[in-house]
Design an enzyme around this catalytic site. Sequence first.
Site, PDB file in Angstrom:
ATOM      1  N   HIS A   1       0.872  -1.201   0.071  1.00 56.14           N
ATOM      2  CA  HIS A   1      -0.034   0.043  -0.116  1.00 56.14           C
ATOM      3  C   HIS A   1       0.713   1.302   0.104  1.00 56.14           C
ATOM      4  O   HIS A   1       1.953   1.108   0.656  1.00 56.14           O
ATOM      5  CB  HIS A   1      -0.717   0.034   1.220  1.00 56.14           C
ATOM      6  CG  HIS A   1      -2.140   0.855   1.095  1.00 56.14           C
ATOM      7  ND1 HIS A   1      -1.942   2.104   1.354  1.00 56.14           N
ATOM      8  CD2 HIS A   1      -3.381   0.829   0.667  1.00 56.14           C
ATOM      9  CE1 HIS A   1      -3.251   2.661   1.164  1.00 56.14           C
ATOM     10  NE2 HIS A   1      -3.894   1.970   0.815  1.00 56.14           N
TER      11      HIS A   1
ATOM     12  N   ASP B   1      -7.941  -5.285   0.292  1.00 58.81           N
ATOM     13  CA  ASP B   1      -8.408  -6.231  -0.777  1.00 58.81           C
ATOM     14  C   ASP B   1      -8.161  -7.482  -0.532  1.00 58.81           C
ATOM     15  O   ASP B   1      -8.710  -8.382  -1.155  1.00 58.81           O
ATOM     16  CB  ASP B   1      -7.771  -5.862  -2.032  1.00 58.81           C
ATOM     17  CG  ASP B   1      -8.479  -4.545  -2.676  1.00 58.81           C
ATOM     18  OD1 ASP B   1      -9.567  -4.223  -2.664  1.00 58.81           O
ATOM     19  OD2 ASP B   1      -7.605  -3.755  -3.358  1.00 58.81           O
TER      20      ASP B   1
END
Length: 376
Positions: free
Chosen positions: A259, A313
């Site tokens: 991320h 996710d």
Amino acid sequence: MTTFAKGLEGIIAAETNMSWIDGTNGVLEYVGINIDELARNSTFEETVYLLWNKKLPTRAQLEEFTKELREHYKVADGIKDRIKSIPSTAEPMHVLRSLISELAFYDDNPNANDVESARHKAINILGQAPGIVAMYDRARRGLDPIEPDTSLTFSENFLYMLNGEKPTETMARAFDICMITHADHGLNNSTFAARVVISTLSDVYSALTAAVGSLRGPLHGGANEGVMKMLNEIPSVDDVEDYVMNKLKNKDRIMGFGHRVYKAKDPRAKDLQKLAKQLATDTGNEALYEKSSKIEEIMEREVGSKGIYPNVDFYSATTYHCIGLKLDLFTPMFAMSRLGGWSGHVIEQLGDNRLFRPKAQFIGEHGVPYVAIDDR
Ligand code: ACO
């Protein structure tokens, strides 16, 4: 000031008091409230109210907000007709993007950009989005559309319109937690896209259409579908080690990891992991969960030192699968939830607008002579 930051990394381009992220310690707050607390105690409707109003609603305020949202569950007749003409091969994210744009046709004053009008348009879009996704999915399966049930919550109603039967309490709650945890996340790419578009004083429909387009990219919201494809590619938990090591050796990315902001485990991944584990047990999908947790274990060993951990996710893929959603509906689910966050940012941007207009660093040549076409 001419600082160049590729991908605008580290640049502060807007002010917000919606969500706050501590990427080093893996903390996310909406309006100062920890995401874990919201996942445990709140509902999607209450969370959206919080994001738009920067405070938790009283019972009466929540009832009023919920009532208004439910009044917009019904999909406009023109959109329903339109869904019938969409090829069944169309991707649901393309359908959602295009039809959010088309909702403007059925708004008497689509360009009104005062904050109150923007709020109403946001409710109009948020209310109809689940119906659009559900009706298109049923149409492509050759099934009749299901009209909304306004006695149901946002999450219950979506699952009802999709499947034609009311979800169990556990499924509806699991889905609602997914909606809460995906609703907002700072100035991520799609949120930035929405703010960039509304900053021209375009209109809410255009801003949210742009955001859906951004979200579908595999480096952003599209990663949850990538995670599921990966899990399907791995025959069993015993094959995980070879699979992951091969990918890393080839410098491939493992979807659902890494991320731009978090250098620790994404707090949303922690909430969703618990949910995924429980749902996997309840629905006989234990193998899927075991493969996921094995991937996490290997990734921590191999690339944890680079700050690469599961993001939102990773476990949402298993969760959505266990809820019974088809693969290409995963990203639309993300979009449905994030409409709450995007709209809040649009409202914020309109409240104190300044046109986004960064500069590009020119790295080309100067003084190049024009050569006539026959001489090139
Ligand atoms: N798998 C394996 N290695 C990775 C991964 C991954 N998913 N992500 C980053 N790395 C490695 C890179 O190869 C790089 O290694 P190196 O320094 O040895 O070259 C290092 O970690 C840093 O990578 P960057 O590309 O600089 O990280 P960046 O912050 O730009 O990328 C991104 C963030 C795009 C999310 C990236 O981690 C990625 O592609 N992840 C997979 C896709 C994904 O899951 N996206 C969803 C993000 S969350 C969201 O949008 C909702």
